[in-house]
Design an enzyme around this catalytic site. Structure first.
Site, PDB file in Angstrom:
ATOM      1  N   TYR A   1       0.866  -0.905   8.890  1.00 43.92           N
ATOM      2  CA  TYR A   1       0.782   0.475   9.363  1.00 43.92           C
ATOM      3  C   TYR A   1      -0.362   1.235   8.684  1.00 43.92           C
ATOM      4  CZ  TYR A   1       5.143  -0.105  11.819  1.00 43.92           C
ATOM      5  OH  TYR A   1       6.104  -0.525  12.695  1.00 43.92           O
TER       6      TYR A   1
ATOM      7  N   GLU B   1      -3.144   6.508   0.325  1.00 44.99           N
ATOM      8  CA  GLU B   1      -3.213   6.928   1.728  1.00 44.99           C
ATOM      9  C   GLU B   1      -2.124   7.965   2.000  1.00 44.99           C
ATOM     10  OE1 GLU B   1      -5.514   6.457   4.112  1.00 44.99           O
ATOM     11  OE2 GLU B   1      -4.218   8.015   4.896  1.00 44.99           O
TER      12      GLU B   1
ATOM     13  N   ALA C   1       3.989  11.797  -6.402  1.00 42.45           N
ATOM     14  CA  ALA C   1       4.371  13.218  -6.474  1.00 42.45           C
ATOM     15  C   ALA C   1       4.354  13.836  -5.075  1.00 42.45           C
ATOM     16  CB  ALA C   1       3.421  13.962  -7.399  1.00 42.45           C
TER      17      ALA C   1
ATOM     18  N   CYS D   1       8.527   5.111   3.219  1.00 42.95           N
ATOM     19  CA  CYS D   1       7.912   5.596   1.976  1.00 42.95           C
ATOM     20  C   CYS D   1       8.799   6.482   1.102  1.00 42.95           C
ATOM     21  CB  CYS D   1       6.638   6.351   2.317  1.00 42.95           C
ATOM     22  SG  CYS D   1       5.378   5.285   3.034  1.00 42.95           S
TER      23      CYS D   1
ATOM     24  N   GLN E   1      12.014   7.218   0.344  1.00 40.57           N
ATOM     25  CA  GLN E   1      13.051   6.738  -0.566  1.00 40.57           C
ATOM     26  C   GLN E   1      12.470   5.772  -1.599  1.00 40.57           C
ATOM     27  OE1 GLN E   1      16.964   6.043   0.779  1.00 40.57           O
ATOM     28  NE2 GLN E   1      17.268   4.240  -0.490  1.00 40.57           N
TER      29      GLN E   1
HETATM   30  N1  NAD Z   1       3.507   3.237   6.387  1.00 36.88           N
HETATM   31  C1  NAD Z   1       2.952   4.364   6.006  1.00 36.88           C
HETATM   32  O1  NAD Z   1       2.967   5.358   6.726  1.00 36.88           O
HETATM   33  C2  NAD Z   1       2.267   4.474   4.668  1.00 36.88           C
HETATM   34  C3  NAD Z   1       1.481   5.599   4.401  1.00 36.88           C
HETATM   35  C4  NAD Z   1       0.847   5.701   3.161  1.00 36.88           C
HETATM   36  C5  NAD Z   1       0.972   4.680   2.224  1.00 36.88           C
HETATM   37  N2  NAD Z   1       1.730   3.595   2.511  1.00 36.88           N
HETATM   38  C6  NAD Z   1       1.766   2.495   1.532  1.00 36.88           C
HETATM   39  O2  NAD Z   1       0.834   1.492   1.989  1.00 36.88           O
HETATM   40  C7  NAD Z   1       1.316   0.185   1.680  1.00 36.88           C
HETATM   41  C8  NAD Z   1       1.405  -0.647   2.945  1.00 36.88           C
HETATM   42  O3  NAD Z   1       2.349  -0.054   3.799  1.00 36.88           O
HETATM   43  P1  NAD Z   1       2.504  -0.526   5.311  1.00 36.88           P
HETATM   44  O4  NAD Z   1       3.479   0.404   5.925  1.00 36.88           O
HETATM   45  O5  NAD Z   1       1.165  -0.694   5.918  1.00 36.88           O
HETATM   46  O6  NAD Z   1       3.160  -1.965   5.092  1.00 36.88           O
HETATM   47  P2  NAD Z   1       3.303  -3.154   6.159  1.00 36.88           P
HETATM   48  O7  NAD Z   1       4.459  -3.958   5.721  1.00 36.88           O
HETATM   49  O8  NAD Z   1       3.256  -2.608   7.544  1.00 36.88           O
HETATM   50  O9  NAD Z   1       1.951  -3.999   5.971  1.00 36.88           O
HETATM   51  C9  NAD Z   1       1.656  -4.739   4.833  1.00 36.88           C
HETATM   52  C10 NAD Z   1       0.997  -6.041   5.274  1.00 36.88           C
HETATM   53  O10 NAD Z   1       0.506  -6.724   4.121  1.00 36.88           O
HETATM   54  C11 NAD Z   1       0.598  -8.124   4.387  1.00 36.88           C
HETATM   55  N3  NAD Z   1       0.502  -8.875   3.132  1.00 36.88           N
HETATM   56  C12 NAD Z   1       1.409  -8.942   2.128  1.00 36.88           C
HETATM   57  N4  NAD Z   1       0.926  -9.709   1.131  1.00 36.88           N
HETATM   58  C13 NAD Z   1      -0.295 -10.136   1.517  1.00 36.88           C
HETATM   59  C14 NAD Z   1      -1.285 -10.964   0.920  1.00 36.88           C
HETATM   60  N5  NAD Z   1      -1.114 -11.470  -0.317  1.00 36.88           N
HETATM   61  N6  NAD Z   1      -2.423 -11.216   1.606  1.00 36.88           N
HETATM   62  C15 NAD Z   1      -2.614 -10.698   2.841  1.00 36.88           C
HETATM   63  N7  NAD Z   1      -1.717  -9.913   3.462  1.00 36.88           N
HETATM   64  C16 NAD Z   1      -0.572  -9.612   2.806  1.00 36.88           C
HETATM   65  C17 NAD Z   1       1.937  -8.272   5.073  1.00 36.88           C
HETATM   66  O11 NAD Z   1       2.010  -9.486   5.790  1.00 36.88           O
HETATM   67  C18 NAD Z   1       1.951  -7.028   5.967  1.00 36.88           C
HETATM   68  O12 NAD Z   1       1.474  -7.315   7.269  1.00 36.88           O
HETATM   69  C19 NAD Z   1       2.635   0.402   0.957  1.00 36.88           C
HETATM   70  O13 NAD Z   1       2.374   0.433  -0.437  1.00 36.88           O
HETATM   71  C20 NAD Z   1       3.088   1.773   1.410  1.00 36.88           C
HETATM   72  O14 NAD Z   1       3.903   2.417   0.464  1.00 36.88           O
HETATM   73  C21 NAD Z   1       2.360   3.460   3.720  1.00 36.88           C
HETATM   74  O1  UPG Z   2      10.853  18.836   8.412  1.00 38.95           O
HETATM   75  C1  UPG Z   2      11.033  17.609   8.437  1.00 38.95           C
HETATM   76  C2  UPG Z   2       9.968  16.670   8.365  1.00 38.95           C
HETATM   77  C3  UPG Z   2      10.274  15.315   8.392  1.00 38.95           C
HETATM   78  N1  UPG Z   2      11.566  14.886   8.481  1.00 38.95           N
HETATM   79  C4  UPG Z   2      11.857  13.434   8.470  1.00 38.95           C
HETATM   80  O2  UPG Z   2      11.240  12.867   7.324  1.00 38.95           O
HETATM   81  C5  UPG Z   2      10.857  11.521   7.577  1.00 38.95           C
HETATM   82  C6  UPG Z   2       9.403  11.290   7.220  1.00 38.95           C
HETATM   83  O3  UPG Z   2       8.580  11.999   8.111  1.00 38.95           O
HETATM   84  P1  UPG Z   2       6.997  12.115   7.915  1.00 38.95           P
HETATM   85  O4  UPG Z   2       6.715  12.538   6.532  1.00 38.95           O
HETATM   86  O5  UPG Z   2       6.489  12.948   9.004  1.00 38.95           O
HETATM   87  O6  UPG Z   2       6.529  10.611   8.213  1.00 38.95           O
HETATM   88  P2  UPG Z   2       5.981   9.421   7.282  1.00 38.95           P
HETATM   89  O7  UPG Z   2       5.159   8.564   8.150  1.00 38.95           O
HETATM   90  O8  UPG Z   2       7.112   8.813   6.529  1.00 38.95           O
HETATM   91  O9  UPG Z   2       4.965  10.138   6.244  1.00 38.95           O
HETATM   92  C7  UPG Z   2       5.318  10.364   4.881  1.00 38.95           C
HETATM   93  O10 UPG Z   2       5.155   9.185   4.121  1.00 38.95           O
HETATM   94  C8  UPG Z   2       3.822   8.638   4.169  1.00 38.95           C
HETATM   95  C9  UPG Z   2       3.867   7.325   3.415  1.00 38.95           C
HETATM   96  O11 UPG Z   2       3.707   7.456   2.059  1.00 38.95           O
HETATM   97  C10 UPG Z   2       2.851   9.645   3.576  1.00 38.95           C
HETATM   98  O12 UPG Z   2       1.530   9.099   3.613  1.00 38.95           O
HETATM   99  C11 UPG Z   2       2.922  10.950   4.358  1.00 38.95           C
HETATM  100  O13 UPG Z   2       2.092  11.927   3.739  1.00 38.95           O
HETATM  101  C12 UPG Z   2       4.368  11.450   4.362  1.00 38.95           C
HETATM  102  O14 UPG Z   2       4.490  12.614   5.174  1.00 38.95           O
HETATM  103  C13 UPG Z   2      11.169  11.276   9.062  1.00 38.95           C
HETATM  104  O15 UPG Z   2      12.418  10.615   9.173  1.00 38.95           O
HETATM  105  C14 UPG Z   2      11.252  12.674   9.635  1.00 38.95           C
HETATM  106  O16 UPG Z   2      12.081  12.751  10.777  1.00 38.95           O
HETATM  107  C15 UPG Z   2      12.609  15.801   8.545  1.00 38.95           C
HETATM  108  O17 UPG Z   2      13.779  15.419   8.611  1.00 38.95           O
HETATM  109  N2  UPG Z   2      12.315  17.139   8.537  1.00 38.95           N
END
Ligand code: NAD
Ligand code: UPG
Length: 488
Positions: free
Chosen positions: A11, A157, A218, A272, A274
């Site tokens: 993602y 990110e 944070a 993220c 929790q």
């Molecule tokens: N999902 C979000 O919205 C979001 C936003 C900001 C930050 N993050 C952080 O970014 C990180 C990634 O999150 P995500 O949601 O993209 O995870 P994800 O599970 O969707 O993707 C991670 C990918 O990494 C791959 N992978 C694992 N080990 C590997 C290796 N050794 N070599 C190559 N590929 C490997 C997995 O196969 C998987 O496809 C996490 O630390 C998460 O906390 C996520």
């Molecule tokens: O007023 C609100 C806003 C959100 N949510 C819920 O909170 C969760 C998270 O929502 P949101 O933060 O919009 O989505 P994420 O993709 O989880 O994004 C969060 O988590 C990411 C991963 O770390 C960060 O990059 C983002 O800044 C942060 O907003 C979801 O279940 C929403 O339905 C509520 O219940 N009420």
């Protein structure tokens, strides 16, 4: 041409690297992953994740300066800058289980970089990691450096799912942490130069490594804390006759508070919040800061309370049992406009209802049947590992049927639970739905998206989080006797 490589095509890795490719045509971007199925989906017309606008960006760049590959070692070895976006879930076993970040994927990627590199590299932490993880990666790399110079940067990110492309194209800020040494500053500048192709310079903040790493934890803790705060208020609203959306509106007009993240809900979900708060709690405990740890832990406790409260409300309203009753579940994704179900509150709510032997008919416009069955049959700690690393052939949950539209889900149902705020649920023909349901017909709106007055006029008994209670429903203190917590 400068070559960069993104490890992890999930993602974060997929959309982030695709936007870099879009905005920096002179950079060759390779996105690599150990998962063959994920990479082949990135190379097909059916991308592995749904994000509005993503398909257009990928189609524009793929085959030009963007490629997806499982040849991890080749592309890492050729790259000058390597972005690490692998998953960092909560540790399931051993020391720190249930709280600490599991850095297995992270460490194996770092070791692989050390093994295959033949030239100097900048390593960019994109994953969310515990503060001081850069130190650990540096140790792994230094131990096997073969004279290669590595500079580690933290560039957390902040995208949200459902709006990832918009957030990446127009970020509030880009945060880059690095060392204060001349080499560290040079590396920071190299990364800044990439973002500066489309992000205003004053939005690019630079800090030391540890501040950048901690700022990400944070950030999520503050956002989740706001949701738990308004959710806590929603319980008090129900007890007093206040209305939570009116309280939110009043709060939002205070410029010191602002308007975002004040929507009361059945609870926050997503991969993220929790995980990152648990990680923060673990780090606080490790530093002897038990009061600080307890403060942040409470954000999760209130979230669990909110999900429990919702399930208990459903069961107690329906004569203290849902055994054998058909309950329609509308929405399963953790928020609208995504197919992601990681830590979605729908899992806990559905498990709670199944625990009271309900029959569930679930409809979500984006989540597949296979995914829902996996989520309901997998134990909690495995949820935030990537889907393709889950066990194959999970046991099907028999009392659950997954259907193709909301009308099928609600036909002959005793009650409806709205668990995701998909826009299409706002405009359903609720008169038709009511006519086709068992009576009395209940609606439990876990997202406050429906017009309560209109539904009551039709004849529904309505519960909407934090709104004055239908005369049918009892105040909370009396309502829940005999119903167990679903989340211990
Ligand atoms: N999902 C979000 O919205 C979001 C936003 C900001 C930050 N993050 C952080 O970014 C990180 C990634 O999150 P995500 O949601 O993209 O995870 P994800 O599970 O969707 O993707 C991670 C990918 O990494 C791959 N992978 C694992 N080990 C590997 C290796 N050794 N070599 C190559 N590929 C490997 C997995 O196969 C998987 O496809 C996490 O630390 C998460 O906390 C996520
Ligand atoms: O007023 C609100 C806003 C959100 N949510 C819920 O909170 C969760 C998270 O929502 P949101 O933060 O919009 O989505 P994420 O993709 O989880 O994004 C969060 O988590 C990411 C991963 O770390 C960060 O990059 C983002 O800044 C942060 O907003 C979801 O279940 C929403 O339905 C509520 O219940 N009420």
């Amino acid at each position: 041409m400068v070559k960069i490589c993104g490890i992890g095509a999930g993602y974060v890795g997929g959309p982030t690297m695709a936007v870099i490719a879009l905005k920096c045509p002179s950079i060759e971007v390779a996105v690599v992953d150990i998962s063959h199925s994920r990479i082949s989906a990135w190379n097909s017309d059916q991308l592995p994740i749904y994000e509005p606008g993503l398909e257009e960006v990928v189609k524009e760049c793929r085959g030009k300066n963007l490629l997806f590959s499982t040849d991890v070692e080749k592309h890492v070895s050729e790259a000058e800058i390597v972005f690490l976006s692998v998953n960092t879930p909560t540790k399931a076993r051993g020391l720190g289980a249930g709280k600490a970040a599991d850095l297995t994927y992270w460490e194996s990627a770092a070791r692989m970089i050390a093994d295959v590199s033949q030239s100097n590299k900048i390593i960019v932490e994109k994953s969310t990691v515990p503060v001081r993880t850069a130190e650990a990666i540096e140790k792994i790399l230094a131990h096997n450096s073969k004279g290669i110079n590595y500079q580690i940067l933290s560039n957390p990110e902040f995208l949200s799912e459902g709006t990832a492309i918009q957030d990446l194209l127009n970020p509030d800020r880009v945060l880059i942490g690095g060392k204060e040494s001349p080499e560290g500053q040079k590396a920071i500048q190299a990364l800044k130069d990439i973002y500066a192709q489309w992000v205003q310079e004053d939005k690019i903040i630079t800090t030391n490594l540890w501040s950048a790493e901690l700022s990400k934890l944070a950030d999520n803790a503050f956002l989740a804390q706001r949701i738990s705060s308004i959710n806590a208020m929603s319980a008090l609203c129900e007890a007093t006759g206040a209305e939570v959306s009116q309280v939110s509106l009043a709060l939002s007009k205070n410029t010191k508070i602002g308007s975002k993240f004040l929507n009361a809900s059945v609870g926050f979900g997503g991969s993220c919040f929790q995980k990152d708060i648990l990680n923060l709690v673990y780090i606080c405990e490790g530093n002897g800061l038990s009061e600080v740890a307890n403060y942040w832990k409470q954000v999760i406790n209130v979230n669990d309370y909110q999900k429990n409260r919702f399930v208990k409300r459903v069961i107690s309203s329906m004569f203290n049992t849902v055994s054998g009753k058909k309950i329609a579940v509308l929405g399963f994704a953790f928020k609208k406009d995504t197919s992601d179900t990681r830590k979605t509150p729908a899992i806990d709510v559905c498990k709670g209802l199944l625990g009271d032997e309900a029959r569930l008919s679930i409809y979500d416009p984006r989540v597949t049947e296979d995914q829902i069955q996996r989520d309901l049959s997998t134990n909690n700690v495995e949820w935030d590992h990537p889907i393709h690393l889950h066990p194959l052939n999970p046991t099907m949950v028999k009392q659950v049927s997954i259907v193709r539209d909301a009308y099928e889900a609600t036909k002959d149902a005793h009650g409806i639970c709205i668990l995701t705020e998909w826009d299409e649920f706002k405009t359903l023909d609720y008169q038709k739905i009511y006519d086709d349901m068992q009576k009395p017909a209940f609606i439990f709106d876990g997202r406050n998206i429906l017009n309560v007055g209109k539904l009551r006029e039709i004849g529904f008994i309505v519960y909407s989080i934090g709104k004055p209670l239908d005369s049918w429903l009892k105040p909370e203190g009396h309502a829940y006797s005999g119903v167990m917590d679903i989340i211990p």
